[in-house]
Scaffold this motif. Structure first.
Motif, mmCIF file in Angstrom:
data_model
loop_
_atom_site.group_PDB
_atom_site.id
_atom_site.type_symbol
_atom_site.label_atom_id
_atom_site.label_comp_id
_atom_site.label_asym_id
_atom_site.label_seq_id
_atom_site.Cartn_x
_atom_site.Cartn_y
_atom_site.Cartn_z
ATOM 1 N N GLY A 76 0.787 -1.225 0.000
ATOM 2 C CA GLY A 76 0.000 0.000 0.000
ATOM 3 C C GLY A 76 0.818 1.273 0.000
ATOM 4 O O GLY A 76 0.292 2.341 0.340
ATOM 5 N N GLY A 79 -0.693 4.275 -1.973
ATOM 6 C CA GLY A 79 -1.770 4.982 -1.287
ATOM 7 C C GLY A 79 -1.265 5.800 -0.118
ATOM 8 O O GLY A 79 -1.736 6.926 0.125
ATOM 9 N N TRP A 117 -2.382 6.080 7.557
ATOM 10 C CA TRP A 117 -3.002 5.304 6.489
ATOM 11 C C TRP A 117 -2.518 3.853 6.519
ATOM 12 O O TRP A 117 -3.247 2.939 6.134
ATOM 13 C CB TRP A 117 -2.700 5.942 5.135
ATOM 14 C CG TRP A 117 -3.749 5.658 4.114
ATOM 15 C CD1 TRP A 117 -3.662 4.798 3.064
ATOM 16 C CD2 TRP A 117 -5.065 6.220 4.054
ATOM 17 N NE1 TRP A 117 -4.833 4.788 2.348
ATOM 18 C CE2 TRP A 117 -5.714 5.670 2.942
ATOM 19 C CE3 TRP A 117 -5.744 7.146 4.837
ATOM 20 C CZ2 TRP A 117 -7.010 6.010 2.588
ATOM 21 C CZ3 TRP A 117 -7.040 7.492 4.484
ATOM 22 C CH2 TRP A 117 -7.657 6.916 3.371
ATOM 23 N N ASN A 140 -5.033 1.430 -0.883
ATOM 24 C CA ASN A 140 -4.588 2.211 -2.042
ATOM 25 C C ASN A 140 -5.775 2.867 -2.739
ATOM 26 O O ASN A 140 -5.754 4.062 -3.060
ATOM 27 C CB ASN A 140 -3.861 1.308 -3.048
ATOM 28 C CG ASN A 140 -2.411 1.068 -2.687
ATOM 29 O OD1 ASN A 140 -1.825 1.799 -1.905
ATOM 30 N ND2 ASN A 140 -1.828 0.038 -3.269
ATOM 31 N N TRP A 141 -6.797 2.073 -2.974
ATOM 32 C CA TRP A 141 -7.939 2.587 -3.735
ATOM 33 C C TRP A 141 -8.824 3.486 -2.895
ATOM 34 O O TRP A 141 -9.472 4.399 -3.415
ATOM 35 C CB TRP A 141 -8.730 1.421 -4.335
ATOM 36 C CG TRP A 141 -7.923 0.746 -5.392
ATOM 37 C CD1 TRP A 141 -7.290 -0.451 -5.326
ATOM 38 C CD2 TRP A 141 -7.591 1.301 -6.680
ATOM 39 N NE1 TRP A 141 -6.599 -0.686 -6.488
ATOM 40 C CE2 TRP A 141 -6.767 0.363 -7.337
ATOM 41 C CE3 TRP A 141 -7.915 2.485 -7.328
ATOM 42 C CZ2 TRP A 141 -6.260 0.576 -8.611
ATOM 43 C CZ3 TRP A 141 -7.421 2.713 -8.606
ATOM 44 C CH2 TRP A 141 -6.599 1.765 -9.231
ATOM 45 N N ALA A 143 -7.557 5.556 -0.724
ATOM 46 C CA ALA A 143 -6.808 6.812 -0.835
ATOM 47 C C ALA A 143 -7.072 7.477 -2.178
ATOM 48 O O ALA A 143 -7.279 8.698 -2.253
ATOM 49 C CB ALA A 143 -5.310 6.543 -0.651
ATOM 50 N N TYR A 144 -7.062 6.677 -3.234
ATOM 51 C CA TYR A 144 -7.288 7.185 -4.589
ATOM 52 C C TYR A 144 -8.619 7.937 -4.678
ATOM 53 O O TYR A 144 -8.671 9.082 -5.134
ATOM 54 C CB TYR A 144 -7.266 6.004 -5.559
ATOM 55 C CG TYR A 144 -7.624 6.338 -6.994
ATOM 56 C CD1 TYR A 144 -6.631 6.627 -7.915
ATOM 57 C CD2 TYR A 144 -8.949 6.323 -7.421
ATOM 58 C CE1 TYR A 144 -6.958 6.909 -9.239
ATOM 59 C CE2 TYR A 144 -9.290 6.609 -8.734
ATOM 60 C CZ TYR A 144 -8.283 6.897 -9.642
ATOM 61 O OH TYR A 144 -8.608 7.175 -10.939
ATOM 62 N N LEU A 266 -2.601 7.055 -9.164
ATOM 63 C CA LEU A 266 -1.845 6.482 -8.060
ATOM 64 C C LEU A 266 -0.364 6.611 -8.405
ATOM 65 O O LEU A 266 0.045 6.192 -9.484
ATOM 66 C CB LEU A 266 -2.197 5.003 -7.847
ATOM 67 C CG LEU A 266 -3.345 4.675 -6.906
ATOM 68 C CD1 LEU A 266 -3.611 3.176 -6.904
ATOM 69 C CD2 LEU A 266 -3.057 5.154 -5.488
#
Length: 351
Positions: A76, A79, A117, A140-141, A143-144, A266
């Motif tokens: 990750g 992110g 995070w 990650n996603w 955060a995206y 990303l």
């Protein structure tokens, strides 16, 4: 076989494979490599740009390596880098302070943002044994899409809705004296942040009780727990530190190499950090050197294409092949061991 030797062999094999690709595509590999490395090292400006390109790679590689040394696979980093960079950018756009106070605050907030995070997957791992690969990819996603919503809603740029407002000069890591030293390159204070992070992590891992405990958990979690080490605490702390380093990469990228935060992307450096850590054998110094090498390849591929028309994808292929050989270094080690045994056997027969 020492890890440094394995990495050097992986690099050599990658360069040989790159030369073969150039030959097969009708190009001169000698000229190709000449301009590839000149593109990253030809003059002070290009050296400075290479250092700037390498900076987020040093930090993301260090983030991955730290987690791996403590038995965790942090996927990750992208992110965490994005969220840490966003937190630093938000401070830079909203807080009115002199540069000498604002930059340290942005660095601190970027570290904390990335760390928090990463703590979520750490807590899930420690408390519910949720595999960190799954949870960090999901983060990650998250955060995206979080950044995708917040930036246009609260920090929209003056001309483009796909990026934040430009950071003011006092919120940038650029220093005129440093740019002048490298003849106008975009190298910035982020490189020094990366160097300090390498030194601190090396000291933490190799010279402190905390580092010993974290490595013990990575080597054998059950034995560490039997020895009285707080395994759950170590998992959460390891992810906190790893995510914080990734957050610093976000500060270096978005307040140093760039001046705004784009949505819908990303950062690729988060995934490249896995390759950097792998080639650097998960050691701080190895990660530093590996990131510099990748930085040379990334900086030089455009120059190589301009001077020889060798496709820049050749450089990407070289990197991919190097990663492949670094990942399969155990096979290389076995081949070398067999050759040594065969040589010893032939020598014994000759006697």
């Amino acid at each position: 076989m020492k890890n440094s030797v394995k990495s050097l062999i992986a690099v050599l094999l990658g360069l040989v494979a790159g030369a073969l690709l150039m030959v097969l595509t009708g190009h001169n590999p000698v000229e190709g490599f000449k301009y590839l490395f000149q593109g990253g090292l030809k003059n002070p400006e290009r050296i400075g740009n290479t250092l700037a390109t390498s900076t987020p790679l040093i930090l993301t590689g260090l983030s991955v390596a730290f987690a791996f040394r403590t038995g965790l696979f942090n996927i990750g980093v992208a992110g965490q880098m994005l969220f840490g960079g966003f937190c630093a950018t938000a401070i830079g756009l909203t807080v009115d302070l002199p540069k000498g106070l604002l930059l340290p605050l942005m660095i601190l907030v970027g570290f904390i943002g990335g760390a928090l995070w990463a703590v979520i997957p750490g807590l899930l791992k420690a408390r519910y044994n949720v595999h960190e690969v799954v949870s960090t990819i999901m983060m990650n996603w998250i955060a995206y899409w979080t950044i995708y919503y917040i930036v246009p809603a609260y920090f929209k740029g003056e001309s483009l809705e796909t990026e934040s407002r430009q950071l003011p000069p006092e919120a940038m890591l650029h220093q005129q004296w440093l740019s002048d030293l490298f003849q106008g390159s975009y190298v910035n204070l982020g490189f020094f942040i990366a160097v300090v992070a390498v030194i601190v992590v090396a000291f933490l891992i190799n010279k402190t009780t905390l580092g010993y405990e974290l490595k013990a958990v990575g080597f054998n979690r059950h034995a560490a727990e039997y020895a009285g080490i707080g395994v759950k605490r170590s998992i959460v702390l390891s992810m906190f530190i790893s995510g914080g380093i990734a957050g610093l990469a976000g500060v270096a990228q978005y307040a140093g190499n760039a001046s705004s935060l784009q949505i819908g992307i990303l950062p690729s450096q988060g995934f490249d950090g896995i390759a950097v850590a792998l080639l650097g054998a998960n050691t701080p110094v190895g990660v530093f050197l590996s990131a510099l090498f990748f930085g040379i390849l990334y900086s030089g591929r455009g120059f190589m294409n301009a001077m020889t028309e060798v496709p820049p994808e050749i450089a990407d292929s070289i990197i991919a092949i190097i990663i492949y050989f670094a990942a399969t270094s155990i096979l290389i080690e076995r081949v070398i061991r067999k050759l040594k045994l065969r040589r010893a056997a032939n020598k014994k027969q000759g006697e």
